[in-house]
Enzyme design. Structure first.
Site, PDB file in Angstrom:
ATOM      1  CB  CYS A   1      -1.978   3.645   9.820  1.00 23.69           C
ATOM      2  SG  CYS A   1      -3.299   4.199  10.908  1.00 23.69           S
TER       3      CYS A   1
ATOM      4  NE  ARG B   1      -3.578   0.124   2.667  1.00 23.54           N
ATOM      5  CZ  ARG B   1      -4.265   0.365   3.778  1.00 23.54           C
ATOM      6  NH1 ARG B   1      -4.290  -0.543   4.748  1.00 23.54           N
ATOM      7  NH2 ARG B   1      -4.913   1.501   3.934  1.00 23.54           N
TER       8      ARG B   1
END
Length: 276
Positions: free
Chosen positions: A235, A177
């Site tokens: 995050c 990611r």
């Protein structure tokens, strides 16, 4: 409570302390696709800390955003939490969502809080008392937040930091990611990462549902943080970044903060700079 992390043995020893409040911060589901073997159980006497529906800003379009100090205080009082409470928080995955609650209490000025290392799985493995989760009502507490603004960053702070490089931004998402190699779980978000940030997937600080030893954490983390630089953790939505913050709290004293909006915010901004 001197430490930000306590063992099952510690909790069993102090379980009868009248000032102790045990909070269950388990989530029904998560973007990491992790599942619990104990979805309906809780530590005996625990109080459910509903991160999604109660202890997040319901007016925000972003997930999991910190509620206002007034709202946080009100909901804590409804859980019977006091200024004098010693809080131990856990989740049913080992260590996943519980560090988020630990950080929230820190951000609201309550230092007497710790995470149960290994969470509910570790508690069950020691054949400790559990019960079915059910709704309870508590005598009203007197908790009052003392908001610590230095522990929280917003998108403007992150943008400014890209130019000024005053803090190191560490992203807790997976490497795939971070590099933009896979689609984001939230389909509307761009792929990639904040410019000049570095990647430390939260799974790297955990082993068998517990934080790694201080020695292992030092070996992993120390090379990443030059000259005791301040650290900002990010995050997907401000949850797993708190796992890194908890890990850092075991071994470093440098200032740390959370980008609360994290990639849910940054990846949705039209003009935000992005690298991949």
């Amino acid at each position: 409570m001197k430490d930000s992390l306590v063992s099952v043995a510690w909790l069993k020893e102090h379980w009868a302390d009248p000032n102790l409040v045990i909070l269950d911060a388990s989530l029904h589901n998560n973007k990491s696709n992790l599942t619990s073997s104990y979805p309906d159980l809780q530590i005996k006497g625990a109080r459910f800390f509903d991160l999604k529906k109660v202890f997040s800003n319901q007016a925000s379009s972003l997930p999991n955003m910190l509620p206002s100090p007034i709202d946080f205080s009100t909901k804590c009082c409804e859980l019977g939490i006091h200024q004098s409470s010693k809080i131990v928080v856990y989740d049913n995955l080992g260590i996943y969502s519980s560090p988020r609650v630990w950080w929230m209490f820190k951000a609201m000025g309550h230092a007497n809080v710790a995470v149960l290392d290994g969470g509910l799985p570790a508690w069950v493995q020691e054949e400790s008392a559990v019960e079915k989760r059910r709704k309870r009502f508590y005598s009203k507490g007197d908790f009052s937040a003392n908001y610590q603004a230095t522990l929280i960053c917003n998108a403007e702070d992150i943008l400014k930091n890209i130019d000024q490089a005053q803090a190191l931004v560490i992203d807790a998402r997976s490497a795939e990611r971070f590099k933009g190699l896979v689609p984001e779980p939230r389909k509307e978000l761009a792929k990639g990462h904040i410019p000049k940030s570095i990647n430390l997937p939260f799974q790297k600080v955990i082993q068998n549902g517990k934080l790694k030893s201080k020695k292992e954490l030092r070996e992993l983390i120390a090379p990443l943080i030059p000259n005791s630089s301040p650290v900002i953790c990010s995050c997907g939505s401000g949850t797993t970044a708190c796992i890194l913050l908890l890990a850092f709290a075991q071994i470093i004293t440098t200032p740390t903060a959370l980008y609360d909006g994290s990639w849910s915010e940054w990846g949705s901004l039209k003009n935000a700079p992005i690298e991949s």
